[in-house]
Design a protein around this motif. Structure first.
Motif, PDB file in Angstrom:
ATOM      1  N   GLN A  86      97.258  50.557  36.524  1.00 48.44           N
ATOM      2  CA  GLN A  86      98.632  50.745  37.008  1.00 48.44           C
ATOM      3  C   GLN A  86      99.372  49.405  37.009  1.00 48.44           C
ATOM      4  OE1 GLN A  86      98.851  52.375  40.945  1.00 48.44           O
ATOM      5  NE2 GLN A  86     101.085  52.314  41.029  1.00 48.44           N
TER       6      GLN A  86
ATOM      7  N   GLU B  67     102.674  48.250  34.692  1.00 42.06           N
ATOM      8  CA  GLU B  67     103.923  47.754  35.274  1.00 42.06           C
ATOM      9  C   GLU B  67     104.401  46.470  34.618  1.00 42.06           C
ATOM     10  OE1 GLU B  67     102.927  49.650  39.703  1.00 42.06           O
ATOM     11  OE2 GLU B  67     102.753  47.476  39.359  1.00 42.06           O
ATOM     12  N   TRP B  68     103.524  45.791  33.900  1.00 41.19           N
ATOM     13  CA  TRP B  68     103.920  44.575  33.194  1.00 41.19           C
ATOM     14  C   TRP B  68     104.756  44.865  31.948  1.00 41.19           C
ATOM     15  CZ3 TRP B  68      98.244  42.448  32.930  1.00 41.19           C
ATOM     16  CH2 TRP B  68      97.876  41.948  34.183  1.00 41.19           C
TER      17      TRP B  68
ATOM     18  N   ARG C 260     100.383  43.412  44.593  1.00 41.47           N
ATOM     19  CA  ARG C 260      99.908  44.686  44.057  1.00 41.47           C
ATOM     20  C   ARG C 260      98.404  44.832  44.261  1.00 41.47           C
ATOM     21  NH1 ARG C 260     101.651  48.517  44.197  1.00 41.47           N
ATOM     22  NH2 ARG C 260     101.490  49.543  42.177  1.00 41.47           N
TER      23      ARG C 260
ATOM     24  N   ASN D 182     101.135  39.221  32.972  1.00 42.34           N
ATOM     25  CA  ASN D 182     102.290  39.198  33.864  1.00 42.34           C
ATOM     26  C   ASN D 182     103.280  38.122  33.408  1.00 42.34           C
ATOM     27  OD1 ASN D 182     103.592  39.862  36.425  1.00 42.34           O
ATOM     28  ND2 ASN D 182     102.986  37.823  37.068  1.00 42.34           N
TER      29      ASN D 182
END
Length: 265
Positions: free
Chosen positions: A242, A246-247, A233, A35
């Motif tokens: 998932q 998203e990162w 999340r 992240n």
């Protein structure tokens, strides 16, 4: 530490003094994972908007900090001779020097970018044992069910095994003298292991098996994760794969942003 380096750079700029960084290899090589920190959540443990695993050397980080923070420091980086970004420390012939009393070996450094998130949960990260940050545990942990709940995508390059350990005067005060059920992590392929994905998958699996036991402390977790997005999340029930997907846009943007700071092939 990077935060110390930044403070020295700020002082050098104020005093009109050059700052010289004698660079060193990144001990776990150059992979970039995890992240990306939200700039609003800068702290001493996350001084720049960069991923959990950044793949840079301290000298490169100093160069990046000078640009990102707008520092007027006369920064002079003395590069490492002969190091290539894909090399881990044990491939260089250089000795291992523990960066912290609880990072005792190179194995723990490979796990740290992800397992450090467990510091802000109810689980032990193995402080007060012979393998901190290579294992997690709690008295109530159903190890078999948690491992069974792990998706295959989060087990690439790493092996999870059941273990038991008893912390002895751990610095975090968790479970001193109490026998814990634990999960031991062992790297099997450095080139494919993503400790950030694996750690998030463990958090998701533990939350699914023990809905009321994970004990995420929001402020501490957000500080380690570089903002609230990851915690939110996980708490929303999103799957680890998932979350990791998203990162990717922020990671791709950061890889472009860091280019001017790069020194090594």
């Amino acid at each position: 530490y990077l935060n110390t380096t930044i403070e020295v750079m700020k002082a050098g700029a104020r005093l009109g003094k050059p700052v010289v960084v004698l660079d060193r290899p990144n001990p776990i090589g150059g992979l970039v994972q995890g992240n990306v920190l939200d700039s609003a959540y800068r702290s001493p443990v996350g001084a720049l908007a960069m991923p959990m695993r950044h793949g840079l050397t301290l000298g490169e980080l100093a160069r990046l900090a000078r640009t990102e923070l707008g520092l007027r420091t006369d920064l002079r980086v003395v590069p490492v001779a002969g190091w290539r970004r894909g090399e881990a420390l044990d491939q260089t012939g250089l000795p291992f020097l523990a960066p912290s009393p609880n990072l005792k070996d190179l194995e723990s450094l490979f796990h740290y970018p992800g397992i450090c998130l467990f510091e802000a949960t109810a689980l032990s990260v193995g402080r007060g044992t012979d393998a901190p940050f290579s294992q997690i545990g709690a008295p109530w942990l159903d190890v078999a069910r948690v491992i069974a709940a792990m998706p295959a995508s989060a087990l690439t390059g790493v092996r999870l095994t059941a273990t038991k350990f008893t912390p002895d005067r751990p610095g975090d005060g968790k479970f001193d003298g109490i026998a814990l059920r634990g999960i031991r992590l062992t790297v099997t392929d450095r080139a494919t292991y993503d400790p950030t994905h694996t750690a998030v998958a463990l958090l998701v699996a533990i939350r699914s098996v023990h809905p009321d036991r994970l004990g995420i402390r929001a402020a501490g977790f957000d500080r380690l994760a570089g903002g609230p997005a990851l915690r939110q999340r996980i708490e929303s029930g999103a799957a680890a794969a998932q979350i990791a997907a998203e990162w990717q846009p922020a990671l791709a943007a950061w890889l472009l942003q860091r280019r001017p700071a790069l020194w090594y092939p």
